[in-house]
Design a protein around this motif. Structure first.
Motif, PDB file in Angstrom:
ATOM      1  N   SER A  85       0.842  -1.196   0.000  1.00  0.00           N
ATOM      2  CA  SER A  85       0.000   0.000   0.000  1.00  0.00           C
ATOM      3  C   SER A  85       0.881   1.252   0.000  1.00  0.00           C
ATOM      4  CB  SER A  85      -0.936   0.001   1.214  1.00  0.00           C
ATOM      5  OG  SER A  85      -1.646   1.212   1.297  1.00  0.00           O
ATOM      6  N   THR A  86       0.832   2.000  -1.093  1.00  0.00           N
ATOM      7  CA  THR A  86       1.604   3.243  -1.158  1.00  0.00           C
ATOM      8  C   THR A  86       1.059   4.275  -0.174  1.00  0.00           C
ATOM      9  OG1 THR A  86       0.200   3.968  -2.995  1.00  0.00           O
ATOM     10  CG2 THR A  86       2.280   2.895  -3.553  1.00  0.00           C
ATOM     11  N   THR A  87      -0.248   4.228   0.084  1.00  0.00           N
ATOM     12  CA  THR A  87      -0.845   5.170   1.035  1.00  0.00           C
ATOM     13  C   THR A  87      -0.319   4.914   2.447  1.00  0.00           C
ATOM     14  OG1 THR A  87      -2.855   5.290  -0.303  1.00  0.00           O
ATOM     15  CG2 THR A  87      -3.009   6.058   1.971  1.00  0.00           C
ATOM     16  N   VAL A  88      -0.334   3.632   2.839  1.00  0.00           N
ATOM     17  CA  VAL A  88       0.197   3.268   4.161  1.00  0.00           C
ATOM     18  C   VAL A  88       1.668   3.638   4.250  1.00  0.00           C
ATOM     19  CG1 VAL A  88       0.717   1.329   5.692  1.00  0.00           C
ATOM     20  CG2 VAL A  88      -1.498   1.441   4.534  1.00  0.00           C
ATOM     21  N   ARG A  89       2.411   3.368   3.182  1.00  0.00           N
ATOM     22  CA  ARG A  89       3.842   3.668   3.192  1.00  0.00           C
ATOM     23  C   ARG A  89       4.097   5.169   3.329  1.00  0.00           C
ATOM     24  NH1 ARG A  89       4.995   0.816  -0.787  1.00  0.00           N
ATOM     25  NH2 ARG A  89       5.103   2.287  -2.503  1.00  0.00           N
ATOM     26  N   PHE A 114      11.051  -3.232  15.001  1.00  0.00           N
ATOM     27  CA  PHE A 114      11.483  -2.448  13.855  1.00  0.00           C
ATOM     28  C   PHE A 114      12.364  -3.219  12.869  1.00  0.00           C
ATOM     29  CE2 PHE A 114      13.646   1.097  11.682  1.00  0.00           C
ATOM     30  CZ  PHE A 114      12.533   1.815  11.277  1.00  0.00           C
ATOM     31  N   PRO A 115      13.350  -4.025  13.305  1.00  0.00           N
ATOM     32  CA  PRO A 115      14.155  -4.759  12.318  1.00  0.00           C
ATOM     33  C   PRO A 115      13.327  -5.663  11.416  1.00  0.00           C
ATOM     34  CG  PRO A 115      15.213  -4.811  14.459  1.00  0.00           C
ATOM     35  CD  PRO A 115      13.853  -4.230  14.675  1.00  0.00           C
ATOM     36  N   LEU A 116      12.253  -6.243  11.954  1.00  0.00           N
ATOM     37  CA  LEU A 116      11.416  -7.118  11.138  1.00  0.00           C
ATOM     38  C   LEU A 116      10.578  -6.320  10.137  1.00  0.00           C
ATOM     39  CD1 LEU A 116      10.610  -9.666  13.880  1.00  0.00           C
ATOM     40  CD2 LEU A 116      11.329 -10.292  11.595  1.00  0.00           C
ATOM     41  N   ALA A 171       6.493   7.854  10.286  1.00  0.00           N
ATOM     42  CA  ALA A 171       6.102   7.768  11.692  1.00  0.00           C
ATOM     43  C   ALA A 171       6.851   6.642  12.400  1.00  0.00           C
ATOM     44  CB  ALA A 171       4.593   7.546  11.801  1.00  0.00           C
ATOM     45  N   LEU A 172       7.035   5.514  11.709  1.00  0.00           N
ATOM     46  CA  LEU A 172       7.761   4.399  12.311  1.00  0.00           C
ATOM     47  C   LEU A 172       9.218   4.765  12.579  1.00  0.00           C
ATOM     48  CD1 LEU A 172       6.424   1.340  10.279  1.00  0.00           C
ATOM     49  CD2 LEU A 172       6.061   1.802  12.705  1.00  0.00           C
ATOM     50  N   ILE A 173       9.821   5.469  11.636  1.00  0.00           N
ATOM     51  CA  ILE A 173      11.208   5.889  11.829  1.00  0.00           C
ATOM     52  C   ILE A 173      11.309   6.848  13.017  1.00  0.00           C
ATOM     53  CG2 ILE A 173      13.126   7.165  10.793  1.00  0.00           C
ATOM     54  CD1 ILE A 173      12.205   6.104   8.081  1.00  0.00           C
ATOM     55  N   ALA A 174      10.343   7.767  13.118  1.00  0.00           N
ATOM     56  CA  ALA A 174      10.355   8.720  14.235  1.00  0.00           C
ATOM     57  C   ALA A 174      10.199   7.999  15.575  1.00  0.00           C
ATOM     58  CB  ALA A 174       9.244   9.745  14.059  1.00  0.00           C
TER      59      ALA A 174
END
Length: 283
Positions: A116-120, A163-165, A126-129
């Motif tokens: 999903s490009t929208t989810v990405r 996060f690694p997974l 946000a996940l990186i933050a």
């Protein structure tokens, strides 16, 4: 010499042992000498580390409140096996629960980012933050939400192992060769078959690479949770030993933690070798 056989679909096939016109069926591999040698070298390296550590303690003779040797730590383990075994079991349960949750959520989230490009677009930054936030800072929040029991430590372990997974699943799914994608399109494969027969199969080695990282992080996450609000577990053992300046107990807990993380790492690695045999044959 064996003769070629004709199958029901009319195609000529050579027997497995045919010396001409066909390729012999590969036989199961036995453990190679290289694998055995690597295991021996690993054991020698660990033993050598303990020997160097003990020699440094003997040579420099630091006070016991600064440093003790591995012999003192192992003596502590032998003197109180039940104490360390019960606390090890607690930490191991928390780490495995966190790893299982982190694996499930990490793979699902990585797949969502890929498909999903929208989810990405919304979720990836946000996940990186969130991942940049020290997990020690998140631990009190999990304790507020889930209390001081088993659940809060398992969720701290999950937060660190997650996060690694995510990244490895996303990278594995995104690295499927273009030729395989074209083959699926030409054969008019459904999205479900394309996902299960090609993309996830191709991504499994990458997922296992992430799992090997995550399992060690999950052990550390469980200890972080025990540091914040623990009454048992190896993290609590370390805190208690620190308050009493009991370095033999502290280093004994360190050794057990390292042994747990190393054992779990090799278990995941072994599972990956069994479930992804084509990766080993490709080397």
């Amino acid at each position: 010499m064996t003769t070629p056989e004709v199958s029901s679909d009319g195609l000529r096939q050579s027997s497995p042992e045919a010396p001409l016109g066909g390729q012999a069926t590969p036989r199961p591999r036995k453990p190679s000498r290289d694998s055995i040698a690597a295991g021996v070298k690993a054991v020698v390296g660990i033993v050598g580390l303990f020997v160097v550590w003990q020699l440094l303690v003997i040579i420099f003779d630091p006070p016991e409140f600064l440093l003790v040797g591995p012999l003192s730590a192992f003596a502590e383990l032998i003197e109180r096996p039940g104490y360390f075994a019960s606390n090890t079991f607690v930490t191991l349960q928390e780490a495995l629960a966190g790893f299982a949750l982190g694996t499930a959520l990490g793979v699902l989230c990585g797949a969502a980012l890929h498909y999903s490009t929208t989810v990405r677009s919304f979720l990836y930054p946000a996940l990186i933050a969130i991942d940049t936030i020290p997990k020690v800072a998140l631990a009190p929040l999990f304790i507020v939400w889930f209390g001081f029991g088993f659940e809060s430590k398992a969720f701290v372990a999950m937060a660190i192992a997650f996060f690694p997974l995510v990244i490895n699943t996303y990278d594995g799914l995104s690295s499927v060769p273009h030729e395989l994608q074209e083959l699926a399109r030409i054969n008019k494969a459904s999205q479900w078959k394309k996902m299960t027969k090609i993309e996830f199969i191709y991504a499994i080695p990458s997922i296992f690479s992430g799992a090997k990282i995550s399992i060690s992080l999950a052990v550390g996450g469980a200890v972080v949770g025990e540091f914040i609000a623990g009454s048992k577990g190896l993290g609590y053992v370390i805190l208690l030993a620190n308050s009493q300046v009991d370095l033999p107990s502290m280093f004994a807990a360190f050794i057990v933690l390292a042994a747990i993380a190393l054992a779990l790492f090799f278990i995941v690695d072994f599972a990956g070798r069994k479930l992804v045999p084509w990766k080993n044959h490709a080397k």
